[in-house]
Design an enzyme around this catalytic site. Structure first.
Site, short mmCIF file in Angstrom:
data_model
loop_
_atom_site.label_atom_id
_atom_site.label_comp_id
_atom_site.label_asym_id
_atom_site.label_seq_id
_atom_site.Cartn_x
_atom_site.Cartn_y
_atom_site.Cartn_z
N GLY B 131 0.82 -1.20 0.00
CA GLY B 131 0.00 0.00 0.00
C GLY B 131 0.85 1.25 0.00
CB CYS B 132 0.16 4.66 -1.18
SG CYS B 132 -1.50 4.90 -0.52
CG PHE B 133 -0.62 6.30 4.29
CD1 PHE B 133 0.25 7.36 4.48
CD2 PHE B 133 -1.99 6.58 4.27
CE1 PHE B 133 -0.23 8.67 4.64
CE2 PHE B 133 -2.47 7.88 4.42
CZ PHE B 133 -1.59 8.92 4.59
#
Lengths: 322, 322, 322, 322
Positions: B131-133
């Protein structure tokens, strides 16, 4: 209706302009002059063109003290002391300083955060208006600290609009740089921590926790967002009651039941708070407009208090909303 | 030059489009088809108009598995498992899933964070893209945690661009709401914490500190900013060496000597880090583009690794800079 | 593979930086040095921090001409002439000037708009790179003017990103001023009109219509939008064929069947056009990135042409899209 | 002080909310109820959270007509006629409709543009509030058209904030799309042209020039910018006198001597104009806030006029300035 002879010193900058925007429509204000060394002889609307239609004033570089009942000082930080030494206002003149110079309450100044010091402000002649981040952080934490809820490090992230850095040009205020960008500055060392800790010590002499404050440059022009949290074993309801009780007489500071966002308060003198309990932490969000509740709006609120006016006079401002 | 027969499933969304933008210029990719149920029969440039001049592809809703050597899955979270049950790709096909479905490394998937798992990814056929975070936070903290520097709560604030929430319309993605605004969501409970903790446990089986993560909705479209800190008694130089050593073979992840800002990495596959020691805390900033290093760029990086290509192939992207 | 020894003069500014971003990944370029008087001795990544990981170059203030096969000049307008008088590059050196100084094709310079002058550019040693507004407006109107469709006033509104005004600080580039703002400057008198009219006269010696150009300061960082229209009695299809024919060999300039928006081309070297017939007017929209197709990207395109490379080499750029 | 029993129908939308923001602080308004079908039973602050602290009102879906002296209608375009057929307000009730439905002055409605129709509005019971673009364009051109200065095509470019499109979600109101973007819609055919031409015919029965209006979607939330020009052989001074004379009794509409920009009027009920003569054209810029002077602010101005109040009552609004 009472009319108070009022002057603004340093009226060409951001906070000076914001003061003028408020004062031209304040029902109890006679705006005697707007002072600026750099803009003397020019129309106020030259520096603050949005005021076209509201005022015909021309900046002056002369400081008349005669008959002035209230003076707002919007000078650069560090210049107020010298200014007051060179210009003697009457002993009854209410002086409201927006710089950092007297926030340590030296020279007879009262720290002008109405939610904390309302009674003192009502009787004060010299008021040191709080800093913008300082206002947002203090309003987020004061009730908890006063009640002794905070016994461990407090973690604070704060995001400020570009107007917090004033009118001067710099790399980080360049539109091409700042648009859609994000960065941190003065990590853990922001100058407002000093006045914040002073207030917290006054509220609770046992308070000696650390404030770890991460200040962000936000890519918006107006507003300050604060997220603050600390370990808390109590229930959310308990905290809500404490906050509600603390702010019950404060017409601008409201605890919202719902999630808040920054634009709810932009262009107003309000402070909105929202509180959550999560993961053993009490988390408080606060949102203010840095130029209003964080500067010129609060200055007018202090003015109202010092002159016995309704605290909200001239401050029923329409939010930008969008 | 090796040419790999490649397909993109779920190619009409944000991450799907970003994959196509990368793959149309990737020298080792034969883009066989772009799949979308909702857009079948329409030109790819209808959904991703910036690709005009780069591709004449038309979306298909048919999933051909025959001869496909690599497939990127850009389906909504929760739909990948069912999709793979219904469509049998060859055992040699490299499957790169951008959803959350297999980030727990179930079903033979490898967690595709190259800075941590490069060796495994090189031999993997099934890769779960982070995921990005999760990418931003792991790259900020992994070296410190691997070395056992973290023995107390870690405090993280993160700010994400609007594209992180995808193409769908919602109140908080409305321009009139989000412009110049700021708000917090999923306080301390963001779903990416799960994969982050999994990695940290793998890096250091003794790691059991808490991550207190405050996610902000930023008023920009692309990018993720992370500020993370924890108590640290060592010297800054020690930390810098650990980070430098950890990332010495990672061509996209760089520790900057200078302050960083978000736009330095926007529209690239880079992760920039900057480290400070202040007030007894080690503070790490990280910045990535959420759609690239946080999604589609990292997926192509994983593709490169899985096919024995240079890790940077097709990923020498020009930053937006301004 | 052919490698061309290349230098960039004036490499610390916006267009200089954008050149470096392109050249560090250009497969045929050996970047010999980056010149800057103000930044000499400092790392290139000090001025252009996004290049961290891409280059270790240090700015020099020395101008070596020996062995240089190509030089890009990113000096302030008005300084190129003096610079070339003081520094003698070889007669085979390709000189590409990004300033306004030689756009009048004086001193043997060729006007470097590939869609108009491709054949000449391929043989040129001295190329004057067009202005950003000039590129957007010429690409919007050239086919119509070449075909004699324009016999009346042309009305043009154009909106530019803030990077068009360069790195220097000014009131109108202050973030607090420009955010969410709009204003007009240089009404009907923009300096790019000169080079535009020169091209139009070359394309059609009978062309003598007036161009009424309203330039707007846009509140975005990158990009130029042009809307141009003039009375037209023909059918839309006729115009579409003329434009399609005119640009059939131009890999960056595309006529879109659908409505376009600015971000479709931002961070690319493309020009997108869309054409409508409405109310007796032929209306052409064009969109470019001011720093790429409007400056540094087009400079590299000219470089490619002058060295017989594929026009798109090093210019397959991923759009920002969002 | 006169207190007028006032209701707002359709109070949950953007213009409805903006009306409430004004009316809660209007000294002559008793806000009886805020009507919304979709939000009935919910607090007004649920839809308009910035009003926390200003009102405890709850939305109702009942339309009480009894005793209502003024009603603002913020219904979607096309629904007002049906609404008024189903609900009979008293013959003395002042009805101010913000939709397009009666801008043709049918059914006894007066077109509510105070700068043109002030005398009629003072005696009107039914007022059709102008559109936002219509307000900006009419105020830019009315004096010139009334004086017969316009005898040729008028060229108009206009840029609107996103709030002009209301609360509903659409692709072009998605933050990821609209941020830093620019596009054109309804080229030459915007629906407001109808009411504009009606007014211009009333001002000057000989007026039959064409208005070529290019409407842009701006990447800001509030405001409308208009640039309008037409051939003009006279002197600038002549035009300035005509405009100054025309607006001499209008407290919100001002001709500025200096260049203007949009944010000077955002969050106010003002219209700022600036006029240039250049290249044989008279060029007029106008700037308004689309939700205030372009909608709800003008509605309150009309309310003030209809009730014999000072036109500015409740409308001395602080501009956003930054």
């Amino acid at each position: 209706m009472k009319r108070i002879k009022t002057a603004v010193i340093g009226a060409a900058g951001y906070t000076g302009g914001e003061l003028l925007r408020l004062l031209v429509h304040h029902p109890n204000v006679d705006l005697m002059y707007a002072h600026s060394n750099s803009q003397k002889g020019k129309k106020v609307t030259n520096s603050h063109p949005d005021l076209l239609g509201d005022t015909e004033l021309v900046f002056t570089d002369e400081v008349s003290t005669e008959g002035i009942e209230a003076v707002f000082l919007g000078l650069p930080h560090g210049q107020t002391k010298g200014f007051l030494e060179n210009h003697s206002f009457g002993s009854d003149t209410v002086i409201i300083d927006l710089s950092t110079d007297f926030r340590d309450e030296s020279n007879g100044f009262t720290y002008g955060l109405p939610e904390i010091n309302k009674a003192k402000i009502k009787n004060a002649k010299k008021i040191a208006n709080p800093g913008c981040f300082a206002t947002g952080i203090q309003l987020a934490l004061a009730p908890a600290i006063a009640k002794g809820l905070v016994n461990d490090n407090v973690h604070v992230s704060g995001i400020t609009g570009s107007t917090g850095a004033g009118k001067s040009l710099s790399e980080t205020s360049h539109f091409s740089y700042r648009l859609s960008n994000m960065s941190v500055y003065k990590l853990f060392t922001h100058q407002h921590l000093k006045e914040i800790k002073q207030t917290f010590s006054q509220l609770n002499k046992d308070f000696n926790s650390d404030l770890l404050f991460v200040p962000y440059r936000g890519n918006f022009a107006r507003g300050i967002w604060i997220t603050a949290y600390f370990p808390f074993e109590g229930e959310l309801e308990e905290a809500l009651e404490i906050y509600s009780e603390f702010y019950k007489n404060d017409p601008f500071t409201h605890v919202s039941e719902n999630d808040i966002d920054l634009k709810q308060v932009v262009n107003t003198n309000k402070c909105f708070l929202h509180i959550q309990k999560e993961n053993g932490q009490l988390v408080i969000y606060s949102a203010i407009d840095n130029l209003l509740k964080g500067a010129s709006g609060q200055a007018v609120q202090n003015f109202n208090l010092a002159f016995g006016l309704d605290e909200k006079t001239g401050l029923n401002l329409k939010s930008i909303a969008f």
